[in-house]
Design a protein around this motif. Sequence first.
Motif, mmCIF file in Angstrom:
data_model
loop_
_atom_site.group_PDB
_atom_site.id
_atom_site.type_symbol
_atom_site.label_atom_id
_atom_site.label_comp_id
_atom_site.label_asym_id
_atom_site.label_seq_id
_atom_site.Cartn_x
_atom_site.Cartn_y
_atom_site.Cartn_z
ATOM 1 N N SER A 155 0.826 -1.207 0.000
ATOM 2 C CA SER A 155 0.000 0.000 0.000
ATOM 3 C C SER A 155 0.864 1.261 0.000
ATOM 4 N N TYR A 156 1.897 1.279 0.830
ATOM 5 C CA TYR A 156 2.739 2.476 0.933
ATOM 6 C C TYR A 156 3.569 2.727 -0.330
ATOM 7 N N LYS A 157 3.882 1.688 -1.102
ATOM 8 C CA LYS A 157 4.570 1.905 -2.378
ATOM 9 C C LYS A 157 3.677 2.718 -3.312
ATOM 10 N N ILE A 158 2.396 2.413 -3.317
ATOM 11 C CA ILE A 158 1.438 3.167 -4.131
ATOM 12 C C ILE A 158 1.303 4.590 -3.601
ATOM 13 N N GLU A 159 1.201 4.729 -2.277
ATOM 14 C CA GLU A 159 1.057 6.067 -1.697
ATOM 15 C C GLU A 159 2.293 6.917 -1.955
ATOM 16 N N ALA A 160 3.476 6.338 -1.854
ATOM 17 C CA ALA A 160 4.705 7.095 -2.111
ATOM 18 C C ALA A 160 4.687 7.662 -3.531
ATOM 19 N N LYS A 161 4.256 6.855 -4.500
ATOM 20 C CA LYS A 161 4.154 7.343 -5.884
ATOM 21 C C LYS A 161 3.118 8.451 -5.990
ATOM 22 N N LEU A 162 1.982 8.256 -5.348
ATOM 23 C CA LEU A 162 0.899 9.239 -5.370
ATOM 24 C C LEU A 162 1.368 10.585 -4.813
ATOM 25 N N LEU A 163 2.199 10.526 -3.778
ATOM 26 C CA LEU A 163 2.677 11.741 -3.117
ATOM 27 C C LEU A 163 3.951 12.296 -3.758
ATOM 28 N N GLY A 164 4.521 11.566 -4.689
ATOM 29 C CA GLY A 164 5.769 12.000 -5.311
ATOM 30 C C GLY A 164 6.950 11.929 -4.374
ATOM 31 N N ALA A 165 6.891 11.002 -3.417
ATOM 32 C CA ALA A 165 7.949 10.882 -2.404
ATOM 33 C C ALA A 165 9.030 9.918 -2.873
ATOM 34 N N LYS A 166 10.254 10.382 -2.863
ATOM 35 C CA LYS A 166 11.376 9.512 -3.210
ATOM 36 C C LYS A 166 11.879 8.769 -1.971
ATOM 37 N N ASP A 167 11.824 9.440 -0.848
ATOM 38 C CA ASP A 167 12.243 8.866 0.434
ATOM 39 C C ASP A 167 10.994 8.856 1.317
ATOM 40 N N PHE A 168 10.404 7.684 1.534
ATOM 41 C CA PHE A 168 9.136 7.577 2.252
ATOM 42 C C PHE A 168 9.339 6.713 3.497
ATOM 43 N N PRO A 169 9.486 7.345 4.681
ATOM 44 C CA PRO A 169 9.802 6.610 5.905
ATOM 45 C C PRO A 169 8.902 5.398 6.203
ATOM 46 N N PRO A 170 7.594 5.443 5.918
ATOM 47 C CA PRO A 170 6.796 4.245 6.211
ATOM 48 C C PRO A 170 7.295 2.980 5.494
ATOM 49 N N LEU A 171 7.957 3.144 4.342
ATOM 50 C CA LEU A 171 8.491 1.977 3.630
ATOM 51 C C LEU A 171 9.739 1.406 4.302
ATOM 52 N N LYS A 231 -6.559 7.632 26.953
ATOM 53 C CA LYS A 231 -7.741 8.132 27.663
ATOM 54 C C LYS A 231 -8.345 9.353 26.984
ATOM 55 N N THR A 232 -7.511 10.108 26.269
ATOM 56 C CA THR A 232 -7.978 11.372 25.694
ATOM 57 C C THR A 232 -8.346 11.303 24.209
ATOM 58 N N HIS A 233 -7.804 10.305 23.484
ATOM 59 C CA HIS A 233 -8.067 10.249 22.050
ATOM 60 C C HIS A 233 -7.787 8.869 21.471
ATOM 61 N N THR A 234 -8.264 8.691 20.271
ATOM 62 C CA THR A 234 -7.952 7.499 19.477
ATOM 63 C C THR A 234 -7.360 7.991 18.170
ATOM 64 N N ARG A 235 -6.173 7.483 17.854
ATOM 65 C CA ARG A 235 -5.464 7.901 16.642
ATOM 66 C C ARG A 235 -5.395 6.717 15.673
ATOM 67 N N ILE A 236 -5.866 6.952 14.469
ATOM 68 C CA ILE A 236 -5.642 5.976 13.408
ATOM 69 C C ILE A 236 -4.226 6.227 12.921
ATOM 70 N N LYS A 237 -3.312 5.385 13.363
ATOM 71 C CA LYS A 237 -1.897 5.564 13.021
ATOM 72 C C LYS A 237 -1.640 5.215 11.568
ATOM 73 N N SER A 238 -2.309 4.174 11.106
ATOM 74 C CA SER A 238 -2.166 3.741 9.714
ATOM 75 C C SER A 238 -3.428 3.027 9.291
ATOM 76 N N LEU A 239 -3.760 3.200 8.050
ATOM 77 C CA LEU A 239 -4.874 2.487 7.438
ATOM 78 C C LEU A 239 -4.430 2.157 6.022
ATOM 79 N N VAL A 240 -4.216 0.873 5.766
ATOM 80 C CA VAL A 240 -3.674 0.452 4.474
ATOM 81 C C VAL A 240 -4.534 -0.650 3.870
#
Length: 150
Positions: free
Chosen positions: A23-39, A72-81
Amino acid sequence: MIQKLNNNSHEIAKKIRVVFQASYKIEAKLLGAKDFPPLKRPLKNYMESQNDFYGYLQNHELAAVVEIEHTKTHTRIKSLVVAPYFFRQGMASKLVQFTFNSYNSPLFIVETGAANLPATALYTKFGFVEILQWDTDFGVRKVKFKKTTM
């Protein structure tokens, strides 16, 4: 079908990572990112994470994953792939709705790349509102959304 994933298991963590990488390979292309830390996220990081992982299984195959950080204060969607083969089948929507139904939280937070139009459309469809945009050190403009429930 959505089920909790035991990310501490080496075999399950490997399956989670495969979906993230695809999923992140596709997102990196979509964002034009050459260096994409999630990968660059190592398998060990998935295995040692204290976050909750839920998977959407289609014919016994892990098709999509949501990673959730809950306090206790929030819920964070850290990743959704979603694995590319399963794009546009409503799995991301089902995982977002599952998150709302499973976590009693006054505040939900999510971030994505600003140019990731499918993700931003998904979050706004669920009532998230943009609260911040910024440029990252790796050249991607990000956007942060929140949704309050109280």
